[in-house]
Design a protein around this motif. Structure first.
Motif, PDB file in Angstrom:
ATOM      1  N   ARG A  85       8.348  20.007  10.798  1.00  0.00           N
ATOM      2  CA  ARG A  85       9.452  20.028  10.883  1.00  0.00           C
ATOM      3  C   ARG A  85      10.130  18.824  10.993  1.00  0.00           C
ATOM      4  N   LYS A  86      10.490  18.753  12.711  1.00  0.00           N
ATOM      5  CA  LYS A  86      11.067  18.871  13.609  1.00  0.00           C
ATOM      6  C   LYS A  86      10.973  17.166  13.680  1.00  0.00           C
ATOM      7  N   GLU A  87       9.354  16.762  13.191  1.00  0.00           N
ATOM      8  CA  GLU A  87       9.071  15.203  13.305  1.00  0.00           C
ATOM      9  C   GLU A  87       9.007  14.218  12.079  1.00  0.00           C
ATOM     10  N   SER A  88       9.534  15.407  10.942  1.00  0.00           N
ATOM     11  CA  SER A  88       8.924  14.855   9.019  1.00  0.00           C
ATOM     12  C   SER A  88      10.413  14.506   9.780  1.00  0.00           C
ATOM     13  N   SER A  89      11.432  14.959   9.753  1.00  0.00           N
ATOM     14  CA  SER A  89      13.495  14.771   9.769  1.00  0.00           C
ATOM     15  C   SER A  89      13.360  13.581  11.423  1.00  0.00           C
ATOM     16  N   GLY A  90      14.386  12.508   9.902  1.00  0.00           N
ATOM     17  CA  GLY A  90      15.263  11.596  10.527  1.00  0.00           C
ATOM     18  C   GLY A  90      14.167  10.710  10.240  1.00  0.00           C
ATOM     19  N   LEU A  91      15.522   9.138  10.632  1.00  0.00           N
ATOM     20  CA  LEU A  91      14.666   7.474   9.729  1.00  0.00           C
ATOM     21  C   LEU A  91      13.992   7.783  10.472  1.00  0.00           C
ATOM     22  N   ALA A  92      13.352   8.229  11.443  1.00  0.00           N
ATOM     23  CA  ALA A  92      11.622   7.724  12.191  1.00  0.00           C
ATOM     24  C   ALA A  92      10.701   7.038  10.738  1.00  0.00           C
ATOM     25  N   ASN A  93      10.871   8.398  10.207  1.00  0.00           N
ATOM     26  CA  ASN A  93      10.022   8.690   9.168  1.00  0.00           C
ATOM     27  C   ASN A  93      10.261   7.669   8.195  1.00  0.00           C
ATOM     28  N   PRO A 148       1.134   8.034   9.509  1.00  0.00           N
ATOM     29  CA  PRO A 148       2.275   8.184   9.559  1.00  0.00           C
ATOM     30  C   PRO A 148       2.636  10.413  10.259  1.00  0.00           C
ATOM     31  N   LYS A 149       3.052  10.705  10.988  1.00  0.00           N
ATOM     32  CA  LYS A 149       3.273  11.961  11.433  1.00  0.00           C
ATOM     33  C   LYS A 149       3.775  12.823   9.854  1.00  0.00           C
ATOM     34  N   LEU A 150       4.562  12.476   9.052  1.00  0.00           N
ATOM     35  CA  LEU A 150       4.917  13.165   7.820  1.00  0.00           C
ATOM     36  C   LEU A 150       3.438  13.332   7.482  1.00  0.00           C
ATOM     37  N   LEU A 172       9.087  21.144   4.798  1.00  0.00           N
ATOM     38  CA  LEU A 172       9.131  20.158   5.201  1.00  0.00           C
ATOM     39  C   LEU A 172      10.714  19.807   4.446  1.00  0.00           C
ATOM     40  N   ARG A 173      11.296  20.368   3.855  1.00  0.00           N
ATOM     41  CA  ARG A 173      12.036  19.972   3.494  1.00  0.00           C
ATOM     42  C   ARG A 173      12.488  18.378   2.236  1.00  0.00           C
ATOM     43  N   LEU A 174      10.966  18.556   1.664  1.00  0.00           N
ATOM     44  CA  LEU A 174      11.213  17.297   0.548  1.00  0.00           C
ATOM     45  C   LEU A 174      11.076  17.778  -0.456  1.00  0.00           C
ATOM     46  N   ASN A 178       8.455  12.819  -3.450  1.00  0.00           N
ATOM     47  CA  ASN A 178       8.469  12.664  -2.046  1.00  0.00           C
ATOM     48  C   ASN A 178       6.825  13.258  -2.296  1.00  0.00           C
ATOM     49  N   PHE A 179       6.309  14.626  -1.784  1.00  0.00           N
ATOM     50  CA  PHE A 179       5.096  15.657  -1.307  1.00  0.00           C
ATOM     51  C   PHE A 179       3.676  14.689  -2.576  1.00  0.00           C
ATOM     52  N   TRP A 180       4.126  14.696  -4.511  1.00  0.00           N
ATOM     53  CA  TRP A 180       2.797  14.254  -4.650  1.00  0.00           C
ATOM     54  C   TRP A 180       2.714  12.489  -3.996  1.00  0.00           C
ATOM     55  N   VAL A 181       3.529  11.858  -3.981  1.00  0.00           N
ATOM     56  CA  VAL A 181       3.561  10.431  -3.683  1.00  0.00           C
ATOM     57  C   VAL A 181       3.335  10.002  -1.861  1.00  0.00           C
ATOM     58  N   ILE A 182       3.075  11.332  -1.077  1.00  0.00           N
ATOM     59  CA  ILE A 182       2.847  11.629   0.284  1.00  0.00           C
ATOM     60  C   ILE A 182       1.453  11.641  -0.072  1.00  0.00           C
ATOM     61  N   ILE A 183       0.807  12.722  -0.516  1.00  0.00           N
ATOM     62  CA  ILE A 183       0.121  13.104  -0.687  1.00  0.00           C
ATOM     63  C   ILE A 183      -1.351  12.369  -1.294  1.00  0.00           C
ATOM     64  N   HIS A 184      -0.920  11.377  -2.260  1.00  0.00           N
ATOM     65  CA  HIS A 184      -1.736  10.427  -2.855  1.00  0.00           C
ATOM     66  C   HIS A 184      -1.741   9.426  -1.679  1.00  0.00           C
ATOM     67  N   ARG A 185      -0.687   8.400  -0.947  1.00  0.00           N
ATOM     68  CA  ARG A 185      -1.170   7.554   0.286  1.00  0.00           C
ATOM     69  C   ARG A 185      -1.707   8.122   1.184  1.00  0.00           C
ATOM     70  N   THR A 186      -1.393   9.065   1.500  1.00  0.00           N
ATOM     71  CA  THR A 186      -2.275  10.089   2.312  1.00  0.00           C
ATOM     72  C   THR A 186      -3.516   9.706   2.432  1.00  0.00           C
ATOM     73  N   LYS A 187      -4.339  10.120   0.626  1.00  0.00           N
ATOM     74  CA  LYS A 187      -5.915   9.617   0.576  1.00  0.00           C
ATOM     75  C   LYS A 187      -6.072   8.761   0.229  1.00  0.00           C
ATOM     76  N   LEU A 188      -5.269   7.726   0.257  1.00  0.00           N
ATOM     77  CA  LEU A 188      -5.956   6.536  -0.147  1.00  0.00           C
ATOM     78  C   LEU A 188      -6.110   6.116   0.981  1.00  0.00           C
ATOM     79  N   SER A 189      -5.350   6.487   1.843  1.00  0.00           N
ATOM     80  CA  SER A 189      -5.019   5.456   4.099  1.00  0.00           C
ATOM     81  C   SER A 189      -6.484   6.186   4.116  1.00  0.00           C
ATOM     82  N   LEU A 190      -6.847   8.117   4.199  1.00  0.00           N
ATOM     83  CA  LEU A 190      -8.384   8.107   4.283  1.00  0.00           C
ATOM     84  C   LEU A 190      -9.067   7.766   4.257  1.00  0.00           C
TER      85      LEU A 190
END
Length: 199
Positions: A85-93, A148-150, A172-174, A178-190
């Motif tokens: 949660r701490k790592e996923s908050s903020g503009l860095a993500n 990315p950490k998130l 993670l306050r998503l 956003n959640f499904w986009v992240i899951i999809h892109r993570t799978k593609l990257s992996l």
């Protein structure tokens, strides 16, 4: 604040718990649990120590409905979620997401969104050899470190910890989108990373 003698007397009532043996019994297991999820040895060690301290502070809250190990693992799991949660908050993500989105262009044609031939998914072979399993897991961990950490947090919670989507969204306050986009892109990257380094 209870004295050491008072603490020991209280432990007799909670004969199920034996904090004096936690390090011996559970430190290695909890460290492996943490390192698979956060990929940082020093941080994993710190989280295990924090887990033991939190366990000591909440001895009276142990209801005995689970084993010591399960109870300590649950404490560690929530410490890891707090870290996510701490790592996923903020503009860095947001910056990480934009950079990763730009790198996705390497895999797809801009005009139709289809895979470029050299990156198109190929079927994975079955793993039955323990040495190859170990090698595959090492490569998978290396690929996870590049996310990315998130993204790594979401993927780990969903596919390693089998958390329900609603829990991940809340923790993670998503948004669901956003959640499904992240899951999809993570799978593609992996998949791309594994194909490059494993196949």
């Amino acid at each position: 604040m209870p004295t050491e003698k008072g603490l020991e007397a209280g432990l007799e009532d909670l004969s199920i718990l034996d904090p004096k043996k936690w390090v011996e019994r559970y430190a290695d297991y909890l460290f492996r649990y943490a390192i698979l999820r956060i990929h940082d040895q020093d941080l994993a060690k710190d989280l295990v120590q924090e887990t033991f301290l939190a366990g000591l502070k909440s001895l009276s809250g142990f209801a005995g409905k689970s084993s010591e190990r399960t109870w300590l693992t649950a404490i560690l799991k929530y410490k890891i979620i707090d870290l996510y949660r701490k790592e996923s908050s903020g503009l860095a993500n947001i910056k990480d997401l934009k950079q990763e989105e730009a790198s996705q262009d390497d895999f797809f044609y801009n005009d139709n969104g289809h895979w470029k031939k050299e990156y198109a998914p190929r079927p994975f072979e079955e793993l039955a050899d323990p040495l190859r399993d170990k090698e595959f897991n090492r490569i998978l961990q290396d690929c996870m470190k590049k996310l990315p950490k998130l993204w790594a947090s979401v993927f780990t919670l969903k596919h390693m910890d089998d958390e329900k989507t609603e829990v991940i969204l809340d923790e993670l306050r998503l948004s669901k989108a956003n959640f499904w986009v992240i899951i999809h892109r993570t799978k593609l990257s992996l998949r791309a990373c594994l194909q490059k380094n494993w196949l």
